[in-house]
Design an enzyme around this catalytic site. Structure first.
Site, PDB file in Angstrom:
ATOM      1  N   ASP A 129     -12.693  -0.933   3.831  1.00 28.17           N
ATOM      2  CA  ASP A 129     -13.478   0.209   4.053  1.00 28.17           C
ATOM      3  C   ASP A 129     -14.723   0.105   3.971  1.00 28.17           C
ATOM      4  O   ASP A 129     -15.528   0.811   4.044  1.00 28.17           O
ATOM      5  CB  ASP A 129     -12.973   1.303   3.146  1.00 28.17           C
ATOM      6  CG  ASP A 129     -11.372   1.569   3.486  1.00 28.17           C
ATOM      7  OD1 ASP A 129     -11.026   1.787   4.707  1.00 28.17           O
ATOM      8  OD2 ASP A 129     -10.889   2.381   2.682  1.00 28.17           O
ATOM      9  N   ASP A 152       0.921  -1.089   0.015  1.00 27.93           N
ATOM     10  CA  ASP A 152      -0.050  -0.011  -0.149  1.00 27.93           C
ATOM     11  C   ASP A 152       0.956   1.269  -0.063  1.00 27.93           C
ATOM     12  O   ASP A 152       1.913   1.136   0.843  1.00 27.93           O
ATOM     13  CB  ASP A 152      -0.931  -0.027   1.212  1.00 27.93           C
ATOM     14  CG  ASP A 152      -2.236   0.537   1.073  1.00 27.93           C
ATOM     15  OD1 ASP A 152      -2.354   1.506   0.610  1.00 27.93           O
ATOM     16  OD2 ASP A 152      -3.155  -0.347   1.362  1.00 27.93           O
ATOM     17  N   GLU A 194      -6.359   4.142  -5.718  1.00 29.39           N
ATOM     18  CA  GLU A 194      -7.734   4.264  -5.248  1.00 29.39           C
ATOM     19  C   GLU A 194      -8.245   5.790  -5.392  1.00 29.39           C
ATOM     20  O   GLU A 194      -7.415   6.573  -5.399  1.00 29.39           O
ATOM     21  CB  GLU A 194      -7.584   4.180  -3.659  1.00 29.39           C
ATOM     22  CG  GLU A 194      -9.122   4.051  -3.241  1.00 29.39           C
ATOM     23  CD  GLU A 194      -9.046   4.400  -1.465  1.00 29.39           C
ATOM     24  OE1 GLU A 194      -9.514   3.941  -0.959  1.00 29.39           O
ATOM     25  OE2 GLU A 194      -7.899   5.020  -1.034  1.00 29.39           O
TER      26      GLU A 194
END
Ligand code: NOJ
Length: 574
Positions: free
Chosen positions: A347, A110, A273
């Site tokens: 999420d 990430d 993202e």
């Protein structure tokens, strides 16, 4: 091959290996603990690699394991080039990378570079107005005519995602800094080229260490709107990230990063993202000819079950609306660019509870059918830990059950603003990110085989029934179905590249579409409801000689689908 002629330049890996890959997301904190502290760790991931290889996935994406004060469970990084002791050491990570590669899988990190932690050395230095790093973040004086640090003196009225204001007062320098998520996550100023170069250097360091790419956190927020970068306030918008996302220099920053880090290298994969990205933005950013990113995560489909820009404002989601949205993205990226496909991540609440039916009667079928629909779309599918055996939302009924900064902030603000507690708890029970973060249910023992200590988040009590061990033993399990879907993608050129066409767009129960490549056509028919559904054969065409490629039910009625039944059929093109 290189060429001087830009018009003839080869496009960037138009047939990249990732077009046939399936990615598995690991949220390390909740995956597998090995040292008994109740928090998952890197050796725990290494210990489960054989399970992931058995599932058949190609790439593992790790949510952040870097050094972090853990204000947002690691999405607040204080050192990009070290591992947080909670999760282990750099040596543990090297071992994980090697062990992943040894099993023929890849490992993606990430990358959280829209913001750092407020404990990062860059930010600590930046607090000094005389420092060369002052410009690495967004610092602003108090609103004109207001005493700095007093209520209402923030430079503008923007809210942070996880806090009442996007601006935090720093008494030492008498100014405010921008943190569009929380005060512990100050936004980096990407207009400053030293910031960009420092990020590129850090990324190269990870590539050299052996990682196979990056999942880039909120990457379309790095280029801020011109009003803000030229010293003004954040433009007021409709809420969400709309007003601040997809800034004017986004493509430039992404192309520069690609070039400087060498992200076009054959073995790497990039996924950005992008909340607030439209089809147009996604097509541009993922068009191989532009050399920016391989694919992006978009949000429209997970924002449909809300009545306003706030995810807590619950609304029903009719099936035709969800189908139309995915179809819109399939069509929009059909000729250029590439979709990523997901329903679950760290999420989002659990897909089987949100879009399926997690009752004992329908959980298995609905988890399989949602997976069938998703994995038969064109794009790269993402599986989130536990999704592969149908993990459900947790029974979170009181505010004391929650841990997530977003959920707690919402509860504080909404109750202070007069929303009845009951209503706030109902929203949290439907949408909290904590549902995704309960420990992975490996087996039916105490703490589900996740830890020998006290888990940082309560294990879902349904682990006695729903767990990886039970699913692996059962040839009809959700796990077995995911294995088949992953294999099908690997084996079928039509699943990977076939043209998509939505059928029965207005049908309230059935999700139907075709994927066509040359003379092969696959038809997917999926009953996304807990009642049987008649198959409208007049509209679907004659299915008598259709060949079953994959199905969820052993008993099949030619004229109707059982509740949550799905079939993938090979049909004649003419
Ligand atoms: C998106 C991440 O997925 C989420 O978990 C995080 O809270 C925000 N970005 C801020 O980094």
């Amino acid at each position: 091959m290189t060429t001087d002629h830009p018009a003839l330049a080869p496009t960037s890996r138009p047939d990249g290996w990732w077009r046939s890959a399936v990615v598995y997301q690991i949220y390390p904190r909740s995956f597998q603990d090995t040292d008994g502290d109740g928090i998952g760790d890197i050796p725990g991931i290494t210990s489960r690699l054989d399970y992931l290889a058995e599932l058949g996935v190609d790439v593992l994406w790790l949510s952040p394991v870097y050094r972090s004060p853990q204000v947002d469970n690691g999405y607040d990084i204080s050192d990009y080039q070290d591992v947080d002791p909670l999760f282990g050491t750099l040596a543990d990570l090297d071992e994980l990378i090697a062990a992943t590669h040894a099993r023929g899988m890849k490992l993606v990190m990430d990358l959280v570079v829209n913001h750092t932690s407020d404990q990062h050395a860059w930010f600590t230095e930046s607090r000094d107005p005389a420092s060369a790093k002052r410009d690495w973040y967004y610092w602003r004086p108090a609103r004109e005519g207001h005493e700095p640090g007093t209520p209402g003196a923030e430079p503008d009225d923007s809210r942070a995602a996880f806090a009442p204001s996007a601006w935090t007062y720093d008494p030492a320098s008498g100014e405010y800094y921008l943190g569009i998520f929380s005060p512990g996550q100050p936004d980096l100023n990407w207009e400053n080229e030293d910031v960009r170069h420092a990020v590129h250097r850090m990324m190269r360091w990870w590539v050299d260490r052996g990682v196979d790419g990056f999942r880039m956190d909120v990457i379309n927020l790095i280029s801020k709107p011109a009003a803000l970068t030229s010293g003004g306030p954040i433009p007021a918008g409709a809420g969400g990230f709309g007003a601040i996302a997809n800034g004017p220099r986004l493509d430039e920053f992404l192309a520069e990063m690609n070039r400087e880090v060498g992200l076009d290298a054959e073995h790497l994969i990039t996924v950005g993202e992008m909340p607030g990205a439209t089809v147009e933005v996604a097509r541009r950013v993922t068009d191989p000819a532009r050399r920016e990113l391989n694919m992006v995560f978009t949000f429209e489909h997970v924002n449909l079950d809300q009545a306003s820009h706030s995810k807590w404002d619950l609304a029903d989601l009719p099936l035709p609306v969800l189908k139309a949205n995915l179809a819109h993205w399939q069509e929009g990226l059909a000729d250029a660019g590439w979709n990523s496909l997901y329903l679950d991540n760290h999420d989002q609440p659990r897909a089987v509870s949100r879009f399926g039916d997690d009752s004992p009667e329908h959980r298995v079928s609905s988890a399989k059918t949602l997976a069938t629909v998703l994995h038969l779309h064109k794009g790269t599918p993402y599986v989130y830990q536990g999704e592969e055996f149908g993990m459900t939302n947790a029974p979170l009924t009181r505010i004391e059950h929650y841990q997530d900064v977003e959920s707690l902030n919402y509860h504080t603000l909404a109750t202070a603003g007069g929303t009845p507690e009951e209503e706030v708890l109902a929203s949290l029970a439907a949408k909290s990110r904590d549902h995704a973060r309960t420990p992975v249910q490996w087996d039916a023992t105490d703490n589900a085989g996740f830890t020998t200590g006290t888990p940082w988040f309560a294990v879902n009590p349904d682990h006695t029934e729903i767990n990886a061990e039970a699913a692996r033993r059962d040839p009809d399990s959700v796990f077995a179905h995911f294995q088949r879907l992953i294999r099908l993608r690997h084996d079928s050129e039509t699943v990977r590249e076939g043209r998509f066409a939505l059928l029965l767009p207005d049908h309230e129960q059935i999700w139907a579409f075709t994927r066509t490549l040359e003379d092969e056509r696959l038809l997917v028919v999926a009953n996304c409801s807990s009642r049987p559904a008649e198959l409208p054969l007049q509209e679907l065409g004659e299915l008598d000689d259709a060949e079953l490629v994959l199905g969820t039910h052993a008993d099949r009625d030619p004229g109707r689908l059982a509740a949550w039944e799905s079939r993938v059929l090979r049909v004649r093109t003419l």
